[in-house]
Scaffold this motif. Structure first.
Motif, mmCIF file in Angstrom:
data_model
loop_
_atom_site.group_PDB
_atom_site.id
_atom_site.type_symbol
_atom_site.label_atom_id
_atom_site.label_comp_id
_atom_site.label_asym_id
_atom_site.label_seq_id
_atom_site.Cartn_x
_atom_site.Cartn_y
_atom_site.Cartn_z
ATOM 1 N N ALA A 76 23.662 -11.632 -22.798
ATOM 2 C CA ALA A 76 23.627 -10.487 -23.701
ATOM 3 C C ALA A 76 24.181 -9.255 -22.999
ATOM 4 C CB ALA A 76 22.210 -10.223 -24.193
ATOM 5 N N SER A 77 24.618 -8.290 -23.778
ATOM 6 C CA SER A 77 25.219 -7.086 -23.235
ATOM 7 C C SER A 77 24.157 -6.166 -22.639
ATOM 8 C CB SER A 77 25.958 -6.327 -24.340
ATOM 9 O OG SER A 77 25.026 -5.825 -25.278
ATOM 10 N N PRO A 78 24.567 -5.189 -21.807
ATOM 11 C CA PRO A 78 23.609 -4.251 -21.221
ATOM 12 C C PRO A 78 22.799 -3.479 -22.259
ATOM 13 C CG PRO A 78 25.707 -4.118 -20.088
ATOM 14 C CD PRO A 78 25.931 -4.973 -21.303
ATOM 15 N N SER A 79 23.362 -3.327 -23.460
ATOM 16 C CA SER A 79 22.657 -2.566 -24.494
ATOM 17 C C SER A 79 21.532 -3.366 -25.140
ATOM 18 C CB SER A 79 23.640 -2.133 -25.586
ATOM 19 O OG SER A 79 24.225 -3.268 -26.207
ATOM 20 N N PHE A 80 21.505 -4.681 -24.904
ATOM 21 C CA PHE A 80 20.480 -5.514 -25.520
ATOM 22 C C PHE A 80 19.154 -5.320 -24.804
ATOM 23 C CE2 PHE A 80 18.368 -9.787 -25.576
ATOM 24 C CZ PHE A 80 17.877 -9.668 -26.867
ATOM 25 N N GLN A 88 16.811 -15.965 -32.248
ATOM 26 C CA GLN A 88 16.777 -17.136 -33.119
ATOM 27 C C GLN A 88 18.157 -17.772 -33.200
ATOM 28 O OE1 GLN A 88 14.680 -16.870 -36.908
ATOM 29 N NE2 GLN A 88 13.658 -15.017 -36.220
ATOM 30 N N VAL A 89 19.180 -16.949 -33.300
ATOM 31 C CA VAL A 89 20.549 -17.464 -33.381
ATOM 32 C C VAL A 89 20.930 -18.181 -32.089
ATOM 33 C CG1 VAL A 89 22.987 -16.793 -33.460
ATOM 34 C CG2 VAL A 89 21.359 -15.802 -35.089
ATOM 35 N N LEU A 90 20.671 -17.553 -30.938
ATOM 36 C CA LEU A 90 21.028 -18.159 -29.655
ATOM 37 C C LEU A 90 20.258 -19.455 -29.420
ATOM 38 C CD1 LEU A 90 21.260 -15.036 -27.306
ATOM 39 C CD2 LEU A 90 23.063 -16.143 -28.638
ATOM 40 N N SER A 91 19.000 -19.474 -29.825
ATOM 41 C CA SER A 91 18.189 -20.680 -29.686
ATOM 42 C C SER A 91 18.732 -21.797 -30.564
ATOM 43 C CB SER A 91 16.731 -20.379 -30.050
ATOM 44 O OG SER A 91 15.933 -21.544 -29.972
ATOM 45 N N TYR A 92 19.128 -21.453 -31.788
ATOM 46 C CA TYR A 92 19.675 -22.454 -32.708
ATOM 47 C C TYR A 92 20.969 -23.049 -32.136
ATOM 48 C CZ TYR A 92 21.139 -24.677 -37.064
ATOM 49 O OH TYR A 92 21.513 -25.609 -38.005
ATOM 50 N N HIS A 150 25.687 -8.011 -29.072
ATOM 51 C CA HIS A 150 24.605 -8.507 -28.233
ATOM 52 C C HIS A 150 25.056 -9.430 -27.111
ATOM 53 C CE1 HIS A 150 21.195 -6.788 -30.315
ATOM 54 N NE2 HIS A 150 21.680 -7.180 -31.469
ATOM 55 N N THR A 151 26.231 -10.029 -27.221
ATOM 56 C CA THR A 151 26.670 -10.980 -26.205
ATOM 57 C C THR A 151 27.921 -10.552 -25.452
ATOM 58 O OG1 THR A 151 28.040 -12.245 -27.754
ATOM 59 C CG2 THR A 151 25.712 -12.891 -27.551
#
Length: 211
Positions: A85-89, A103-107, A139-140
């Protein structure tokens, strides 16, 4: 049911206490900070860490502490890891698992062998495709397909290292729909074709065993 993963949990507070008692553990602080953004370790680092994690399932006493610290040393000194994830996350520590991005990354991690499109994931997240595309990249730091291919290639590396499964079967098991694209993506990310990666890794293993 086939094994999906091995999970090791420990509290941030306990690690801070350890660092206060032993300044030599100060390097772990960076690892904990990076973990807030998610860390993807290389197949080589994962292969080193796996036996230690499995040992921790049954060892006790001093050996348990020793194995745990050895595992942290491998992860802390790894030079080939990638932040997801990016520094802003900034994860919501009160409701981390329910956040949309997690949830998306886990999926994605659980369904790599399936045909996954950005539009499908947009529907999964309850967003319009254009909004999801911006959301995911924010986010990524990378586009959806680049992130997905990176996950798939790392899974392929794990399979190449840990099994004798033919390269063609690994291609489809990781979600690629043709071998040419798989080879192209693998070469782009690892600077060598899959078959050479397997030979190279096993040659290094043989050299280490003979040393």
């Amino acid at each position: 049911m086939p094994e999906r993963c091995v999970v090791l949990q420990f509290s941030h507070k306990s690690m801070l206490g350890g660092m206060e008692a032993f300044p030599e553990l100060g390097q772990i602080e960076r690892l904990l900070a990076d973990a807030q953004r998610g860390i993807l370790f290389s197949a080589a680092t994962s292969a080193k860490a796996e036996p230690l994690m499995r040992d921790l399932l049954h060892v006790k006493g001093f050996q348990r502490v020793h194995k745990f610290l050895s595992l942290l040393e491998i992860l802390t000194t790894a030079s080939d890891s990638t932040l997801l994830a990016s520094p802003s996350f900034r994860p919501d520590t009160q409701d981390y698992q329910s956040s949309t991005i997690n949830q998306v990354l886990s999926y994605l991690a659980d369904h790599l062998d399936e045909q996954l499109s950005e539009s499908d994931m947009a529907r999964y997240a309850g967003m319009e495709p254009s909004a999801f595309s911006r959301f995911f990249r924010r986010h990524t730091d990378v586009p959806f397909i680049q992130y997905l291919n990176r996950l798939r290639i790392n899974k392929a590396c794990e399979m190449l290292i840990s099994s004798d499964t033919p390269v063609t079967d690994i291609c489809y098991a990781c979600g690629f729909n043709n071998v040419s694209n798989f080879n192209r993506q693998f070469l782009t990310q690892k600077n060598m074709p899959p078959s050479r990666f397997r030979r190279y890794y096993r040659l290094n293993e043989d050299c280490e065993a003979a040393a």
